[in-house]
Scaffold this motif. Structure first.
Motif, PDB file in Angstrom:
ATOM      1  N   LEU A   1       0.835  -1.206   0.000  1.00  0.00           N
ATOM      2  CA  LEU A   1       0.000   0.000   0.000  1.00  0.00           C
ATOM      3  C   LEU A   1       0.866   1.250   0.000  1.00  0.00           C
ATOM      4  O   LEU A   1       0.580   2.221  -0.721  1.00  0.00           O
ATOM      5  CB  LEU A   1      -0.922   0.002   1.232  1.00  0.00           C
ATOM      6  CG  LEU A   1      -1.912   1.173   1.331  1.00  0.00           C
ATOM      7  CD1 LEU A   1      -2.834   1.187   0.124  1.00  0.00           C
ATOM      8  CD2 LEU A   1      -2.714   1.067   2.627  1.00  0.00           C
ATOM      9  N   ALA A   2       1.943   1.250   0.790  1.00  0.00           N
ATOM     10  CA  ALA A   2       2.833   2.411   0.846  1.00  0.00           C
ATOM     11  C   ALA A   2       3.541   2.619  -0.494  1.00  0.00           C
ATOM     12  O   ALA A   2       3.725   3.762  -0.939  1.00  0.00           O
ATOM     13  CB  ALA A   2       3.866   2.224   1.960  1.00  0.00           C
ATOM     14  N   VAL A   3       3.925   1.532  -1.152  1.00  0.00           N
ATOM     15  CA  VAL A   3       4.575   1.636  -2.458  1.00  0.00           C
ATOM     16  C   VAL A   3       3.618   2.242  -3.475  1.00  0.00           C
ATOM     17  O   VAL A   3       3.964   3.176  -4.216  1.00  0.00           O
ATOM     18  CB  VAL A   3       5.067   0.252  -2.934  1.00  0.00           C
ATOM     19  CG1 VAL A   3       5.507   0.308  -4.400  1.00  0.00           C
ATOM     20  CG2 VAL A   3       6.219  -0.225  -2.059  1.00  0.00           C
ATOM     21  N   VAL A   4       2.390   1.732  -3.522  1.00  0.00           N
ATOM     22  CA  VAL A   4       1.397   2.251  -4.469  1.00  0.00           C
ATOM     23  C   VAL A   4       1.095   3.715  -4.188  1.00  0.00           C
ATOM     24  O   VAL A   4       1.033   4.541  -5.105  1.00  0.00           O
ATOM     25  CB  VAL A   4       0.109   1.404  -4.418  1.00  0.00           C
ATOM     26  CG1 VAL A   4      -0.999   2.067  -5.230  1.00  0.00           C
ATOM     27  CG2 VAL A   4       0.378  -0.003  -4.938  1.00  0.00           C
ATOM     28  N   ALA A   5       0.929   4.053  -2.904  1.00  0.00           N
ATOM     29  CA  ALA A   5       0.624   5.442  -2.543  1.00  0.00           C
ATOM     30  C   ALA A   5       1.745   6.375  -2.981  1.00  0.00           C
ATOM     31  O   ALA A   5       1.491   7.493  -3.467  1.00  0.00           O
ATOM     32  CB  ALA A   5       0.390   5.549  -1.039  1.00  0.00           C
ATOM     33  N   THR A   6       2.995   5.938  -2.821  1.00  0.00           N
ATOM     34  CA  THR A   6       4.146   6.759  -3.229  1.00  0.00           C
ATOM     35  C   THR A   6       4.150   6.970  -4.743  1.00  0.00           C
ATOM     36  O   THR A   6       4.374   8.080  -5.229  1.00  0.00           O
ATOM     37  CB  THR A   6       5.455   6.088  -2.789  1.00  0.00           C
ATOM     38  OG1 THR A   6       5.465   5.974  -1.359  1.00  0.00           O
ATOM     39  CG2 THR A   6       6.665   6.898  -3.234  1.00  0.00           C
TER      40      THR A   6
ATOM     41  N   GLY B   1       8.014  -0.827  -8.713  1.00  0.00           N
ATOM     42  CA  GLY B   1       7.975  -0.386  -7.327  1.00  0.00           C
ATOM     43  C   GLY B   1       9.325  -0.003  -6.771  1.00  0.00           C
ATOM     44  O   GLY B   1       9.402   0.685  -5.747  1.00  0.00           O
ATOM     45  N   ALA B   2      10.423  -0.439  -7.426  1.00  0.00           N
ATOM     46  CA  ALA B   2      11.756  -0.091  -6.934  1.00  0.00           C
ATOM     47  C   ALA B   2      11.941   1.423  -6.912  1.00  0.00           C
ATOM     48  O   ALA B   2      12.646   1.959  -6.047  1.00  0.00           O
ATOM     49  CB  ALA B   2      12.822  -0.745  -7.800  1.00  0.00           C
ATOM     50  N   ALA B   3      11.321   2.126  -7.857  1.00  0.00           N
ATOM     51  CA  ALA B   3      11.436   3.586  -7.898  1.00  0.00           C
ATOM     52  C   ALA B   3      10.828   4.228  -6.666  1.00  0.00           C
ATOM     53  O   ALA B   3      11.216   5.341  -6.274  1.00  0.00           O
ATOM     54  CB  ALA B   3      10.759   4.130  -9.151  1.00  0.00           C
ATOM     55  N   ALA B   4       9.883   3.522  -6.035  1.00  0.00           N
ATOM     56  CA  ALA B   4       9.207   4.090  -4.865  1.00  0.00           C
ATOM     57  C   ALA B   4      10.175   4.328  -3.713  1.00  0.00           C
ATOM     58  O   ALA B   4       9.919   5.202  -2.868  1.00  0.00           O
ATOM     59  CB  ALA B   4       8.071   3.181  -4.415  1.00  0.00           C
ATOM     60  N   SER B   5      11.262   3.569  -3.658  1.00  0.00           N
ATOM     61  CA  SER B   5      12.215   3.752  -2.559  1.00  0.00           C
ATOM     62  C   SER B   5      12.764   5.175  -2.552  1.00  0.00           C
ATOM     63  O   SER B   5      12.708   5.875  -1.539  1.00  0.00           O
ATOM     64  CB  SER B   5      13.351   2.743  -2.673  1.00  0.00           C
ATOM     65  OG  SER B   5      12.913   1.451  -2.378  1.00  0.00           O
ATOM     66  N   ILE B   6      13.302   5.621  -3.681  1.00  0.00           N
ATOM     67  CA  ILE B   6      13.847   6.976  -3.747  1.00  0.00           C
ATOM     68  C   ILE B   6      12.725   8.008  -3.652  1.00  0.00           C
ATOM     69  O   ILE B   6      12.844   9.020  -2.954  1.00  0.00           O
ATOM     70  CB  ILE B   6      14.659   7.161  -5.038  1.00  0.00           C
ATOM     71  CG1 ILE B   6      15.922   6.292  -4.980  1.00  0.00           C
ATOM     72  CG2 ILE B   6      15.051   8.622  -5.241  1.00  0.00           C
ATOM     73  CD1 ILE B   6      16.796   6.361  -6.214  1.00  0.00           C
ATOM     74  N   LEU B   7      11.597   7.736  -4.320  1.00  0.00           N
ATOM     75  CA  LEU B   7      10.491   8.706  -4.331  1.00  0.00           C
ATOM     76  C   LEU B   7       9.858   8.876  -2.952  1.00  0.00           C
ATOM     77  O   LEU B   7       9.235   9.898  -2.685  1.00  0.00           O
ATOM     78  CB  LEU B   7       9.429   8.252  -5.337  1.00  0.00           C
ATOM     79  CG  LEU B   7       9.871   8.263  -6.803  1.00  0.00           C
ATOM     80  CD1 LEU B   7       8.785   7.658  -7.686  1.00  0.00           C
ATOM     81  CD2 LEU B   7      10.195   9.681  -7.252  1.00  0.00           C
ATOM     82  N   SER B   8      10.026   7.891  -2.075  1.00  0.00           N
ATOM     83  CA  SER B   8       9.450   8.014  -0.731  1.00  0.00           C
ATOM     84  C   SER B   8      10.166   9.060   0.104  1.00  0.00           C
ATOM     85  O   SER B   8       9.601   9.583   1.078  1.00  0.00           O
ATOM     86  CB  SER B   8       9.500   6.663  -0.012  1.00  0.00           C
ATOM     87  OG  SER B   8      10.836   6.293   0.320  1.00  0.00           O
ATOM     88  N   ARG B   9      11.420   9.388  -0.270  1.00  0.00           N
ATOM     89  CA  ARG B   9      12.189  10.359   0.507  1.00  0.00           C
ATOM     90  C   ARG B   9      12.575  11.603  -0.295  1.00  0.00           C
ATOM     91  O   ARG B   9      12.894  12.634   0.277  1.00  0.00           O
ATOM     92  CB  ARG B   9      13.469   9.698   1.032  1.00  0.00           C
ATOM     93  CG  ARG B   9      13.263   8.534   1.994  1.00  0.00           C
ATOM     94  CD  ARG B   9      12.816   9.002   3.359  1.00  0.00           C
ATOM     95  NE  ARG B   9      13.876   9.765   4.021  1.00  0.00           N
ATOM     96  CZ  ARG B   9      13.662  10.701   4.932  1.00  0.00           C
ATOM     97  NH1 ARG B   9      12.428  11.040   5.267  1.00  0.00           N
ATOM     98  NH2 ARG B   9      14.672  11.323   5.490  1.00  0.00           N
ATOM     99  N   ILE B  10      12.566  11.493  -1.635  1.00  0.00           N
ATOM    100  CA  ILE B  10      12.882  12.637  -2.497  1.00  0.00           C
ATOM    101  C   ILE B  10      11.646  12.902  -3.361  1.00  0.00           C
ATOM    102  O   ILE B  10      11.293  12.078  -4.204  1.00  0.00           O
ATOM    103  CB  ILE B  10      14.105  12.362  -3.391  1.00  0.00           C
ATOM    104  CG1 ILE B  10      15.322  12.008  -2.531  1.00  0.00           C
ATOM    105  CG2 ILE B  10      14.420  13.577  -4.260  1.00  0.00           C
ATOM    106  CD1 ILE B  10      16.578  11.701  -3.328  1.00  0.00           C
ATOM    107  N   PRO B  11      10.959  14.019  -3.182  1.00  0.00           N
ATOM    108  CA  PRO B  11       9.642  14.245  -3.807  1.00  0.00           C
ATOM    109  C   PRO B  11       9.715  14.634  -5.284  1.00  0.00           C
ATOM    110  O   PRO B  11       9.301  15.729  -5.685  1.00  0.00           O
ATOM    111  CB  PRO B  11       9.066  15.372  -2.954  1.00  0.00           C
ATOM    112  CG  PRO B  11      10.258  16.165  -2.515  1.00  0.00           C
ATOM    113  CD  PRO B  11      11.339  15.147  -2.299  1.00  0.00           C
ATOM    114  N   LEU B  12      10.222  13.729  -6.099  1.00  0.00           N
ATOM    115  CA  LEU B  12      10.224  13.948  -7.540  1.00  0.00           C
ATOM    116  C   LEU B  12       8.840  13.621  -8.106  1.00  0.00           C
ATOM    117  O   LEU B  12       8.139  12.750  -7.581  1.00  0.00           O
ATOM    118  CB  LEU B  12      11.272  13.059  -8.209  1.00  0.00           C
ATOM    119  CG  LEU B  12      12.730  13.311  -7.792  1.00  0.00           C
ATOM    120  CD1 LEU B  12      13.619  12.184  -8.286  1.00  0.00           C
ATOM    121  CD2 LEU B  12      13.224  14.652  -8.311  1.00  0.00           C
TER     122      LEU B  12
END
Length: 541
Positions: free
Chosen positions: A16-21, A227-238
C-alpha cells in the motif's frame, strides 16, 4: 524478509505504501487507453529494465522531451527509435546477447541511447570511469573483455591499448578523431526492425571508485519491478514530468540513478558533459530544471562562487537538489540551505548496496552531517565490530543494509560480506535517538591512536568550518609514540591565511587530544577522482 534479532531502522515497505508513493509522484496515473495499454504492454514484455522503462515512457508520452544535450533535443519516440537501430547495428557488427559493451562517455544523448540499446540487445553495459589512466583502462578492458567499446573521441589516447578485434565506435566525434566509425553512422545504416526481448536481460556493470585500490566491476541487478522507484520517491519528492539537470557523471551510480528515475517519471534529462559551477547556474536559469542530481563537491564549488555571482542567476525552478557520492561538510550543507532554500537531499548508499538512507531538508537543518533515514523497502542495522551483534542506539559499529537492490557480486567473483541477509557497506556509523543515521567513516579510515579509536570526519568538519578554508582532508599516518596520528591536508580560499599551529590549536580546543593532527599540509586543492571523491592515497604526493 530477513532481519537480525536486535533493533534496526526500517523504512517500511508495504504494498500500500509503495502504491501510494507512486500515485503521489504521478508514476501511476490514469491515461487514455491508446497510450496506457502500450505502456503496460512494454513493461510486461520487457520488464523493469532500461529498455522496458524507456519503451513504456515512449508509449505513454512519445512527444515529450526525453534528453537534451548541447547538440540535440530528442523526444522519447526519437530516442527509443535511435536505440533500437543502434541495437540492430551492433548485432550486425557481431555483438551478440550475453556479450559486454564498454561505454566511455561523458553525459550526452548518445550515452542514453547506448544504455537502452544494450538492454534491448541483452548485453552487459560496462561503465568506464572517464578519470582512469591508460594503464588502469587497459587493466579494466583486459578483465572485462568487451566485444565493443563505445567512447567519446577525447578518450582515444586512453584507449590506445584496446585489443585488436574490439569494435570501436565514436560516441561524440570531434575534429581530428582517430576512430572513424561514429555512433550516428551505425544508427543510420541499421534497420529500424523492432526487437523482441532477449532471453536473458543484460546487466549494468559499474566500476567501484578505486579510491583505495584498483577499480572493480560490480554487477547491478535489474529492478524487480516498477515499485523499486518508490524507494527513492518516498524520501525525495520527484514528480512525473520533472526536468532533471544531470552534472553527476552517468558512469557513476548517482548519475545512473537520474537516468533510472527518469523512466517511470517520464522526465526530461538535461545532460551536462563537463561540470563548471557558473555554467551550471546558467543552465538552471536557461533550461529551467526542477531537479538536479549532483555530487557534493559540485555544490561546494557553486557556493565558492560567492553570493554576488549566485544572485545573478534565477534558480527558482529548482525544487530538489539531490546529492550522493561522498560526505558533504556540515558548513556547506547549512550554507546551501540558507542560499537556495529547503531543496537539498543527501543520499547515502554505494554501488554494492544501492540505497541505504536519504536525508531531507528538515533532517539536514536539524543535523547537517546526518545520512538521514532508510527509504521504503530498506533496513539498516549497526553491528558490533568484534561480535557482529546489533548495538544499542548511539553506539558506533559497522553499517549493514538490506533492500531488494543489493548488487550481485563483483565481476572478478568476489562479493561483499553479509549477515542475516544484510550487506556490509564498508562504513561505520551510529543511529541517534531520533532514528537518524550518521556515518563516522570508512572501516579503513579509522585509526587507533594511543589506544583510542578515532575517525577523521569530525576533524575534517571542524577544520572545514573555519572561515577561509575551502576544503580539508584528514588521513591516518604512522606515529612512533601513539601508533597512529592524523595528518591534515588543507586548501584555503584565495587571500586566506592560516598556520599549521593554528590548525592544531583549533582541533585541540574542540576535540580530544588523539584527534590533533601530527602534520598539517597546505595544498592548492585536494586530489579528486572523476566523481569528486578525495583520493586519499594520492594526498602524500
Amino acid at each position: 524478509m530477513p532481519g537480525p534479532a536486535g533493533a534496526t531502522i526500517d523504512g517500511g515497505g508495504s504494498h500500500l505504501a509503495v502504491v501510494a508513493t507512486l500515485v503521489r509522484a504521478g508514476v501511476l496515473r490514469p491515461g487514455p487507453p491508446h497510450r496506457s495499454v502500450p505502456q503496460l504492454r512494454a513493461l510486461m514484455n520487457w520488464g523493469a529494465t532500461i529498455a522496458g522503462g524507456f519503451r513504456a515512457a515512449a508509449a505513454r508520452t512519445p512527444n515529450a522531451e526525453a534528453v537534451i544535450d548541447e547538440r540535440v533535443v530528442l523526444t522519447y519516440k526519437q530516442l527509443t527509435a535511435r536505440a533500437t537501430r543502434l541495437a540492430n547495428g551492433l548485432q550486425e557488427r557481431g555483438v551478440a546477447p550475453g556479450d559486454k559493451v564498454a561505454l566511455l562517455c561523458r553525459n550526452h544523448a548518445g550515452m542514453v541511447a547506448c544504455f537502452i540499446a544494450c538492454a534491448e540487445l541483452g548485453v552487459d553495459a560496462v561503465l568506464l570511469n572517464t578519470g582512469l589512466s591508460a594503464g588502469q583502462m587497459a587493466q579494466v578492458i583486459t578483465e572485462q573483455q568487451p566485444k565493443a567499446v563505445i567512447a567519446d573521441s577525447e578518450f582515444d589516447a586512453v584507449l590506445a591499448d584496446c585489443p585488436d578485434g574490439t569494435l570501436r565506435i565514436n560516441a561524440w566525434p570531434e575534429d581530428g578523431a582517430a576512430i572513424a566509425l561514429s555512433l550516428d553512422e551505425v544508427i543510420k545504416a541499421a534497420p529500424a526492425t523492432q526487437r523482441k526481448p532477449p532471453a536473458k536481460p543484460g546487466r549494468i556493470i559499474v566500476l567501484t571508485s578505486g579510491t583505495t585500490g584498483a577499480p572493480k566491476g560490480a554487477r547491478r541487478p535489474n529492478p524487480p519491478g516498477i515499485g523499486a522507484a518508490a524507494s527513492i520517491l518516498s524520501r525525495i519528492p520527484l514528480h512525473a514530468g520533472e526536468r532533471i539537470l544531470v552534472p553527476a557523471p552517468m558512469f557513476h551510480s548517482w548519475g545512473l540513478a537520474a537516468l533510472q528515475m527518469a523512466m517511470p517519471l517520464r522526465a526530461t534529462l538535461i545532460m551536462q558533459r563537463r561540470f563548471d559551477p557558473e555554467a551550471t547556474l546558467k543552465a538552471i536559469q536557461s533550461k529551467r530544471p526542477t531537479a538536479m542530481f549532483a555530487v557534493p563537491v559540485m555544490v561546494q564549488r557553486i557556493l565558492d562562487l560567492g553570493e554576488d555571482v549566485i544572485k545573478k542567476y534565477d534558480t527558482s525552478t529548482l525544487r530538489v537538489v539531490a546529492l550522493s557520492g561522498s560526505a558533504i561538510p556540515a558548513a556547506a550543507v547549512t550554507k546551501f540551505l540558507d542560499t537556495f532554500g529547503p531543496v537539498l537531499y543527501n543520499f547515502y548508499g554505494s554501488t554494492e548496496v544501492s540505497w541505504a538512507s536519504i536525508a531531507d531538508p528538515k533532517d539536514l537543518r536539524q543535523a547537517p552531517t546526518t545520512a538521514g533515514r532508510p527509504p521504503l523497502g530498506s533496513k539498516i542495522v549497526i553491528r558490533d565490530v568484534a561480535t557482529g551483534q546489533p548495538v544499542p542506539t548511539g553506539t558506533v559499529g559497522r553499517i549493514f543494509v538490506w533492500n531488494d537492490m543489493l548488487f550481485e557480486g563483483y565481476t572478478n567473483g568476489a562479493g561483499k560480506e553479509t549477515a542475516d541477509g544484510y550487506m556490509a557497506t564498508g562504513d561505520r556509523g551510529y543511529v541517534d535517538p531520533h532514528g537518524l543515521l550518521f556515518v563516522s567513516g570508512r572501516d579503513d579510515d579509522m585509526i587507533v591512536s594511543g589506544g583510542e579509536n578515532v575517525f577523521p570526519r569530525e576533524v575534517e568538519e571542524l577544520i572545514a568550518a573555519q572561515p577561509g578554508v575551502r576544503e580539508c582532508a584528514v588521513v591516518g599516518v604512522p606515529d612512533a609514540e601513539w601508533g597512529q596520528r592524523f595528518a591534515a591536508y588543507v586548501a584555503l580560499l584565495p587571500g586566506a591565511t592560516m598556520t599549521a599551529e593554528e590548525v592544531k590549536a583549533l582541533v585541540k580546543a574542540g576535540l580530544a587530544r588523539f584527534s590533533v593532527p601530527r602534520d598539517v599540509h597546505f595544498v592548492d586543492e585536494l586530489p579528486r577522482n572523476a566523481t569528486g571523491k578525495v583520493v586519499n592515497r594520492l594526498l602524500a604526493d
